[in-house]
Design an enzyme around this catalytic site. Structure first.
Site, PDB file in Angstrom:
ATOM      1  CD  GLU A 122      76.569   4.876  11.689  1.00 17.62           C
ATOM      2  OE1 GLU A 122      76.656   6.116  11.791  1.00 17.62           O
ATOM      3  OE2 GLU A 122      75.818   4.313  10.881  1.00 17.62           O
ATOM      4  CD  GLU A 147      72.483   7.138  14.480  1.00 16.54           C
ATOM      5  OE1 GLU A 147      72.114   6.300  15.336  1.00 16.54           O
ATOM      6  OE2 GLU A 147      73.649   7.228  14.092  1.00 16.54           O
TER       7      GLU A 147
HETATM    8  N1  CAA Z   1      76.100  17.051  17.035  1.00 20.04           N
HETATM    9  C1  CAA Z   1      76.181  18.368  17.375  1.00 20.04           C
HETATM   10  N2  CAA Z   1      76.095  18.812  18.639  1.00 20.04           N
HETATM   11  C2  CAA Z   1      75.917  17.896  19.594  1.00 20.04           C
HETATM   12  C3  CAA Z   1      75.830  16.519  19.326  1.00 20.04           C
HETATM   13  C4  CAA Z   1      75.926  16.105  17.960  1.00 20.04           C
HETATM   14  N3  CAA Z   1      75.860  14.813  17.612  1.00 20.04           N
HETATM   15  N4  CAA Z   1      75.640  15.863  20.477  1.00 20.04           N
HETATM   16  C5  CAA Z   1      75.633  16.802  21.458  1.00 20.04           C
HETATM   17  N5  CAA Z   1      75.801  18.015  20.909  1.00 20.04           N
HETATM   18  C6  CAA Z   1      75.903  19.303  21.632  1.00 20.04           C
HETATM   19  C7  CAA Z   1      74.599  19.713  22.292  1.00 20.04           C
HETATM   20  O1  CAA Z   1      73.753  20.398  21.394  1.00 20.04           O
HETATM   21  C8  CAA Z   1      75.092  20.605  23.405  1.00 20.04           C
HETATM   22  O2  CAA Z   1      75.423  21.846  22.822  1.00 20.04           O
HETATM   23  P1  CAA Z   1      75.268  23.209  23.642  1.00 20.04           P
HETATM   24  O3  CAA Z   1      76.127  23.059  24.852  1.00 20.04           O
HETATM   25  O4  CAA Z   1      75.692  24.246  22.695  1.00 20.04           O
HETATM   26  O5  CAA Z   1      73.816  23.300  23.981  1.00 20.04           O
HETATM   27  C9  CAA Z   1      76.411  19.939  23.818  1.00 20.04           C
HETATM   28  O6  CAA Z   1      76.805  19.113  22.707  1.00 20.04           O
HETATM   29  C10 CAA Z   1      76.316  19.075  25.055  1.00 20.04           C
HETATM   30  O7  CAA Z   1      75.211  18.176  24.884  1.00 20.04           O
HETATM   31  P2  CAA Z   1      74.288  17.752  26.113  1.00 20.04           P
HETATM   32  O8  CAA Z   1      73.809  18.968  26.825  1.00 20.04           O
HETATM   33  O9  CAA Z   1      73.276  16.805  25.589  1.00 20.04           O
HETATM   34  O10 CAA Z   1      75.371  17.025  27.035  1.00 20.04           O
HETATM   35  P3  CAA Z   1      75.284  15.646  27.814  1.00 20.04           P
HETATM   36  O11 CAA Z   1      76.623  15.451  28.393  1.00 20.04           O
HETATM   37  O12 CAA Z   1      74.086  15.628  28.691  1.00 20.04           O
HETATM   38  O13 CAA Z   1      75.048  14.500  26.699  1.00 20.04           O
HETATM   39  C11 CAA Z   1      75.424  13.284  24.650  1.00 20.04           C
HETATM   40  C12 CAA Z   1      76.024  14.240  25.705  1.00 20.04           C
HETATM   41  C13 CAA Z   1      75.117  11.929  25.323  1.00 20.04           C
HETATM   42  C14 CAA Z   1      76.424  13.107  23.540  1.00 20.04           C
HETATM   43  C15 CAA Z   1      74.084  13.880  24.129  1.00 20.04           C
HETATM   44  O14 CAA Z   1      74.326  15.209  23.714  1.00 20.04           O
HETATM   45  C16 CAA Z   1      73.494  13.162  22.969  1.00 20.04           C
HETATM   46  O15 CAA Z   1      72.789  12.198  23.153  1.00 20.04           O
HETATM   47  N6  CAA Z   1      73.770  13.633  21.746  1.00 20.04           N
HETATM   48  C17 CAA Z   1      73.167  13.131  20.549  1.00 20.04           C
HETATM   49  C18 CAA Z   1      73.798  11.844  20.130  1.00 20.04           C
HETATM   50  C19 CAA Z   1      73.204  11.411  18.831  1.00 20.04           C
HETATM   51  O16 CAA Z   1      72.005  11.386  18.632  1.00 20.04           O
HETATM   52  N7  CAA Z   1      74.078  11.047  17.900  1.00 20.04           N
HETATM   53  C20 CAA Z   1      73.670  10.639  16.608  1.00 20.04           C
HETATM   54  C21 CAA Z   1      73.863  11.753  15.662  1.00 20.04           C
HETATM   55  S1  CAA Z   1      73.144  11.388  14.108  1.00 20.04           S
HETATM   56  C22 CAA Z   1      74.294  10.424  13.342  1.00 20.04           C
HETATM   57  O17 CAA Z   1      75.337  10.151  13.849  1.00 20.04           O
HETATM   58  C23 CAA Z   1      73.816  10.027  11.987  1.00 20.04           C
HETATM   59  C24 CAA Z   1      74.690   9.099  11.256  1.00 20.04           C
HETATM   60  O18 CAA Z   1      74.659   7.929  11.448  1.00 20.04           O
HETATM   61  C25 CAA Z   1      75.520   9.607  10.178  1.00 20.04           C
END
Ligand code: CAA
Length: 705
Positions: A105, A125
């Protein structure tokens, strides 16, 4: 500073730097807002470039902050995005790595987006039970059209750079130095002109939204977020931009406070916690796996070989019988061909994957060259013991020897070797090339290296690893035994398989216990029951309906009949009068007067055994934390993710209520309903499963005993 600000000839480069994924939490947003404010006031600044360190643009809003109070002085993501929207100076996004959720975004409010070839952008999301709440549902449809935006937002699947460029999300893919390129673009852009996505129109063909809604899961079956995503994108087509944002915010707030979102966020973190093992630090050495060997070319062996090949690991499949080996090979080839036909993988991928699998009949020849052996032979201890004795002779030192057993004692299997530290359980779920769970089973002597290697293997082949200690059935099947037994008691007392399955499916499982038994094959459980009864295992009475069904050669889908009847080539279960007669006869044999059992009783009596046995599993240290159990059940058994797994579900019900129900069932139905001491302890201390730290339950038991 979580945002680095650097001047390059009139351009301010703002680099998000908040490991691991530059999540947009309080610190990043505060720093980002301050840097934008400073740059906006500076007449020497012509434009901004947003980018990210740590190999990512941004993983989105900081999910850990959801539901927690936000400091009143800190800006929220929509406010920062709004300040970019209002700025007179243009913004450019330089994306290298992921730009997901709020990160995407942030990129969408920019005037243009440039990405390195390895980048991925998306709005995931919906997987967290949410919708993009910082303008994503209003800007993406204005950029790529409502239909394409809906596909991305409702599926939650990120797209690669090439597809993003095709769709117009990304303006250009930059193979060379991305930041230099974007700074040059920013410098050359005419001053004071903005290209705002919000100024465009969002358009959709008639019927698009109705067609998407028709395919979604119903709201009460986990589809809440997908429906609200659709509502928000639809709003972009008829509301002015500002009002659309307002509508998006309302819908986002509704989702943020929903049980479905709480449950899905719980699963997201539980999945990531599960790989953290208290006595296996992240620094533990991991065996290098260049070549694997799979023993057994049956359904499981074939699926495991495919999983390895999919993850890029060459594997030898070994089966003593040449005909069985040929059958296994043909099945693997057929499965890959089917995936290619359905467009899931390309023909080139099929060939590359098939090229990684070799076949042979000599165990010692194949195992000798392997860094990892996964045994997937018949689920009989004696057969496994002889395979492991042979592996001990054939394998090189340091090779990890894994068993795909679903119930047997890893210590007994390890005892067939002189290297028990290298022996571990890797319990795959059928179909092994599809199901995401890998239950990793440690024996008393399994080394930290073997555990770390199995966890690394899970990640490499795209699975979610959960570590259990050895016991009969480990986490998943030990709980399943209680669930299946109660489902059978219900049938003895008056329900029919289709009644139980209907209730469990309405709860959100893809199938109920009887349809699942038919899919998995009833002969496996039959064999396990015979072993248990030969071993004189004690416990509650074992229902015999499954035995009656198996005695008629009805082993489930593979024999065209099990609890249900199946037409040729069709997996639809049809209730079968023959099974009903068997059930009525069984009730009569037991002297049970059949009665009508309502749906609420069916649900309670199927779910509470999972919760109660899950609690016992924590107490004896089989599982480290409640979230591990939830991950096992969501990814291995189809427990609905929108209910968060059995332990989270119990927390949502309230443990006091769970405890009281168990006590009432114990009084009515017998001692197998006795509440787990852990539930009693948590109720007494007014805590939930979620309040337990890793291994806390097991430590509690040790202190008491
Ligand atoms: N917020 C907080 N922590 C996050 C995060 C996030 N958005 N995304 C990843 N992390 C953290 C994980 O919990 C993990 O923490 P730990 O090492 O302490 O366990 C660390 O980052 C690494 O994550 P992964 O093990 O998943 O690492 P990866 O390299 O395999 O994948 C990633 C990275 C593709 C970013 C994956 O973590 C992912 O898909 N994250 C979620 C993305 C997501 O859903 N974003 C949307 C958030 S909601 C939003 O943004 C709402 C809005 O519109 C306002």
């Amino acid at each position: 500073m979580s945002v680095k600000s650097e001047r390059r000839d009139g351009i301010v480069v703002l680099t998000l730097d908040y490991p691991p994924v530059n999540a947009l939490g309080v610190e990043v947003l505060t720093d980002l807002a301050a840097a934008i404010e400073a740059g906006s006031r500076d007449d020497g600044v012509h434009a901004f470039v947003l980018t990210g360190a740590n190999g990512a643009f941004s993983g989105g809003a900081d999910i850990r902050r959801f539901g927690k109070p936000w400091p009143p002085t800190a800006p929220m993501l929509p406010e920062v995005i709004e300040s970019i929207e209002r700025s007179e100076k243009p913004f450019y996004a330089a994306i290298d790595g992921v730009a997901l959720g709020g990160g995407c975004e942030l990129a969408l409010v920019c005037d243009a987006r440039y990405a390195s070839p390895r980048s991925r952008v998306g709005l995931p999301e919906v997987h967290l039970g949410l919708l993009p709440g910082a303008g994503g549902t209003q800007r993406l449809p204005r950029l790529v059209g409502a239909k394409a935006a809906l596909d991305i937002i409702v599926s939650g699947m990120p797209v690669g750079a090439a597809r993003a460029a095709e769709l117009g999300i990304v303006d250009e893919i930059v193979a060379g130095n991305l930041l230099d390129h974007v700074c040059r673009v920013a410098q050359e852009a005419p001053a004071g002109t903005r290209r705002r996505v919000s100024a465009r129109r969002s358009e959709a063909q008639p019927g698009v939204f109705a067609a998407v809604r028709a395919k979604l899961d119903p709201v009460e079956r986990g589809g809440l977020a997908a429906h609200r995503c659709t509502d928000a994108v639809e709003a972009s087509t008829w509301l002015p931009f500002e009002q659309g944002l307002h509508r998006e915010r309302e819908l986002f707030t509704e989702l943020l406070h929903s049980d479905q979102s709480r449950a899905r966020i719980h699963v997201f973190f539980a999945e990531r916690e599960a790989v953290k093992i208290p006595d296996v630090p992240a620094s533990t050495p991991v065996a290098r796996i260049d070549r694997a060997c799979v023993v057994g070319a049956g359904t499981m062996g074939g699926g495991i070989a495919m999983s390895l090949a999919n993850g890029g690991i060459p594997a030898d499949v070994v089966e003593a019988e040449p005909e069985a080996l040929a059958r296994g090979k043909a099945t693997i080839e057929r499965n890959y061909a089917a995936s290619a036909r359905k467009g899931r993988i390309s023909q080139a991928d099929v060939e590359a994957r098939l090229g990684r699998i070799a076949y042979g009949t000599s165990l010692s020849a194949a195992a000798g060259g392997a860094d990892l052996v996964i045994e997937a032979v018949f689920e009989e201890l004696d057969v496994k013991l002889s395979v492991f004795a042979e592996l001990d002779r054939a394998c090189k030192p340091g090779a990890v020897l894994a068993s795909n057993t679903s119930t047997l004692d890893i210590d007994a299997i390890a005892g067939a070797t002189a290297r028990p530290e290298d022996v571990i359980g890797t319990h795959f779920f059928s179909p092994a090339n599809v199901m995401r769970l890998l239950e990793i089973v440690r024996g008393a002597k399994t080394s930290a290296r073997s555990i770390a290697t199995a966890l690394a293997l899970a990640k490499r082949i795209g699975k979610i690893g959960v570590v259990a200690r050895t016991c009969d059935g480990f986490i998943g099947n030990r709980m399943l035994a209680h669930y299946a037994r109660e489902a059978a008691y219900l049938v003895e007392e008056g329900a029919l398989p289709q009644d139980v399955d209907r209730v469990i499916e309405a709860f959100g499982f893809p199938m109920g216990p009887f349809a699942m038994g038919d899919l998995a094959g009833l002969d496996v459980g039959w064999r396990i029951r015979k072993r248990r009864s030969a071993q004189g295992m004690t416990g509650p009475r074992v229902p015999e309906i499954a035995d009656r069904v198996c005695e008629r050669g009805r082993f489930g889908q593979k024999t065209g009949a099990g609890y249900y009847r199946y037409a040729d080539g069709d997996r639809t279960p049809h209730p079968d009068p023959e099974v009903e007669s068997l059930i009525f006869a069984e009730s009569a044999r037991l002297g049970i007067a059949r009665r009508t059992i309502d749906d609420a009783e069916i649900l309670e009596r199927c779910m509470l055994p999972l919760v109660n046995e899950g609690a016992n599993i924590l107490l004896d240290g089989t599982a480290i934390r409640p979230g591990d159990i939830d991950v096992v059940w969501v990814y291995g058994y189809g427990f609905p993710a929108f209910r968060g797994g059995p332990m989270h579900y119990a927390d949502m019900l309230g443990l006091m209520r769970v405890f009281e129900s168990l006590r009432a069932l114990e009084a009515r139905l017998g001692p197998h309903w006795h509440p787990s001491p852990l539930i009693e302890e948590l109720v007494a201390s007014k805590r939930r499963f979620a309040d337990l730290a890793a291994d806390e339950a097991a430590r509690l038991t040790m202190e008491v005993s």
